[in-house]
Design a protein around this motif. Structure first.
Motif, PDB file in Angstrom:
ATOM      1  N   ALA A  14       0.845  -1.193   0.000  1.00 21.63           N
ATOM      2  CA  ALA A  14       0.000   0.000   0.000  1.00 21.63           C
ATOM      3  C   ALA A  14       0.879   1.240   0.000  1.00 21.63           C
ATOM      4  CB  ALA A  14      -0.900  -0.006   1.230  1.00 21.63           C
ATOM      5  N   LEU A  15       0.275   2.348  -0.341  1.00 21.87           N
ATOM      6  CA  LEU A  15       0.925   3.646  -0.234  1.00 21.87           C
ATOM      7  C   LEU A  15       0.414   4.266   1.047  1.00 21.87           C
ATOM      8  CD1 LEU A  15       2.615   5.949  -1.436  1.00 21.87           C
ATOM      9  CD2 LEU A  15       0.546   6.751  -2.552  1.00 21.87           C
ATOM     10  N   PHE A  16       1.329   4.621   1.938  1.00 17.39           N
ATOM     11  CA  PHE A  16       0.957   5.163   3.245  1.00 17.39           C
ATOM     12  C   PHE A  16       1.225   6.652   3.251  1.00 17.39           C
ATOM     13  CE2 PHE A  16       2.128   6.326   7.611  1.00 17.39           C
ATOM     14  CZ  PHE A  16       0.983   5.925   8.269  1.00 17.39           C
ATOM     15  N   LEU A  17       0.216   7.422   3.617  1.00 17.61           N
ATOM     16  CA  LEU A  17       0.333   8.868   3.694  1.00 17.61           C
ATOM     17  C   LEU A  17      -0.083   9.285   5.093  1.00 17.61           C
ATOM     18  CD1 LEU A  17       0.720  11.654   2.347  1.00 17.61           C
ATOM     19  CD2 LEU A  17      -1.690  11.556   1.722  1.00 17.61           C
ATOM     20  N   SER A  18       0.807   9.953   5.785  1.00 18.85           N
ATOM     21  CA  SER A  18       0.526  10.404   7.148  1.00 18.85           C
ATOM     22  C   SER A  18       0.346  11.910   7.125  1.00 18.85           C
ATOM     23  CB  SER A  18       1.679  10.015   8.077  1.00 18.85           C
ATOM     24  OG  SER A  18       1.434  10.470   9.383  1.00 18.85           O
ATOM     25  N   VAL A  19      -0.781  12.371   7.664  1.00 18.72           N
ATOM     26  CA  VAL A  19      -1.070  13.798   7.730  1.00 18.72           C
ATOM     27  C   VAL A  19      -0.987  14.218   9.190  1.00 18.72           C
ATOM     28  CG1 VAL A  19      -2.783  15.591   7.290  1.00 18.72           C
ATOM     29  CG2 VAL A  19      -2.568  13.657   5.724  1.00 18.72           C
ATOM     30  N   VAL A  20      -0.197  15.236   9.461  1.00 17.60           N
ATOM     31  CA  VAL A  20      -0.013  15.739  10.820  1.00 17.60           C
ATOM     32  C   VAL A  20      -0.541  17.163  10.874  1.00 17.60           C
ATOM     33  CG1 VAL A  20       1.668  16.206  12.623  1.00 17.60           C
ATOM     34  CG2 VAL A  20       2.042  14.306  11.060  1.00 17.60           C
ATOM     35  N   LYS A  21      -1.356  17.437  11.875  1.00 18.22           N
ATOM     36  CA  LYS A  21      -1.926  18.785  11.985  1.00 18.22           C
ATOM     37  C   LYS A  21      -0.850  19.771  12.410  1.00 18.22           C
ATOM     38  CE  LYS A  21      -3.386  18.868  16.790  1.00 18.22           C
ATOM     39  NZ  LYS A  21      -2.629  20.007  17.255  1.00 18.22           N
TER      40      LYS A  21
ATOM     41  N   VAL B  10      -9.101  16.492  11.020  1.00 18.00           N
ATOM     42  CA  VAL B  10      -9.515  15.156  10.575  1.00 18.00           C
ATOM     43  C   VAL B  10     -10.790  15.236   9.749  1.00 18.00           C
ATOM     44  CG1 VAL B  10     -10.344  12.910  11.374  1.00 18.00           C
ATOM     45  CG2 VAL B  10      -8.340  13.935  12.434  1.00 18.00           C
ATOM     46  N   ASP B  11     -11.760  16.043  10.167  1.00 19.71           N
ATOM     47  CA  ASP B  11     -13.005  16.187   9.402  1.00 19.71           C
ATOM     48  C   ASP B  11     -12.721  16.716   7.999  1.00 19.71           C
ATOM     49  OD1 ASP B  11     -14.433  15.229  11.545  1.00 19.71           O
ATOM     50  OD2 ASP B  11     -15.132  17.206  12.213  1.00 19.71           O
ATOM     51  N   GLY B  12     -11.839  17.699   7.882  1.00 20.84           N
ATOM     52  CA  GLY B  12     -11.466  18.230   6.571  1.00 20.84           C
ATOM     53  C   GLY B  12     -10.764  17.189   5.719  1.00 20.84           C
ATOM     54  N   LEU B  13      -9.920  16.394   6.343  1.00 22.55           N
ATOM     55  CA  LEU B  13      -9.209  15.343   5.619  1.00 22.55           C
ATOM     56  C   LEU B  13     -10.173  14.266   5.127  1.00 22.55           C
ATOM     57  CD1 LEU B  13      -6.433  14.387   4.720  1.00 22.55           C
ATOM     58  CD2 LEU B  13      -6.244  13.163   6.880  1.00 22.55           C
ATOM     59  N   VAL B  14     -11.154  13.910   5.936  1.00 22.57           N
ATOM     60  CA  VAL B  14     -12.145  12.913   5.524  1.00 22.57           C
ATOM     61  C   VAL B  14     -12.973  13.440   4.351  1.00 22.57           C
ATOM     62  CG1 VAL B  14     -14.247  11.720   6.266  1.00 22.57           C
ATOM     63  CG2 VAL B  14     -12.244  11.721   7.738  1.00 22.57           C
TER      64      VAL B  14
END
Length: 174
Positions: free
Chosen positions: A68-75, A85-89
């Motif tokens: 898989a391609l893993f992408l981590s988003v940090v605020k 998280v709501d915006g990312l969803v």
């Protein structure tokens, strides 16, 4: 790598000289001179096994045992985790419409779940505490008047507390 080596000038022309550092074939790697010993060139092929192959794997992401391609988003610091998280969803839902068939886009880890759960627990605890406080005041004092005063004072105190928190920029979901 391409490096500028200078210019060749004649009476009518000026030509820029560049050293082209591209290696067109794997065999050309073997011919790269890496050192000189006793005036003789030492090539990479003499000191190493040169093969054409895949780049060495440095990391791997697996999801349910599949690559898989893993992408981590940090605020960003000072931002609201739940809003991030709501915006990312929402963005993920939009991107999901654009990806080709067969490609799955999944949110694997949602750090806002714990925060939402904690806020829900705080709400529940506040309601339970207010109910128990009013019930205990009535049971011990036996006065409806004291019970009503207590019942009205608790929400006013909470509204005041949350108002001050809001004005100072604090939230429960930090």
């Amino acid at each position: 790598q391409e490096l500028p080596a200078g210019e060749l000038r004649s009476s009518s022309t000026e030509t820029v000289v560049q050293i082209k550092g591209r290696v067109p074939t794997p065999d050309a790697f073997r011919q790269i001179i890496v050192a000189r010993r006793a005036g003789q060139p030492v090539t990479l092929g003499e000191i190493a096994d040169v093969r054409d192959g895949q780049e060495e794997q440095e990391s791997l992401a697996l999801l349910d045992g599949k690559r898989a391609l893993f992408l981590s988003v940090v605020k960003a610091q000072g931002q609201n985790t739940v809003d991030t998280v709501d915006g990312l969803v929402r963005m993920t839902d939009e991107i999901r419409k654009l990806v080709p068939a067969g490609v799955q886009l999944n949110v694997v880890n949602d750090t806002a779940r714990g925060i939402r759960s904690s806020v829900k627990e705080v709400r529940s605890t506040l309601l339970e505490g207010a109910f128990l406080t009013v019930a205990i005041v009535f049971l011990f004092l036996g006065s409806w008047r004291s019970t009503v005063i207590t019942g009205l004072t608790l929400p006013i105190a909470l509204i005041g507390t949350f108002g001050v928190m809001y004005m100072c920029g604090f939230t429960l979901n930090v």
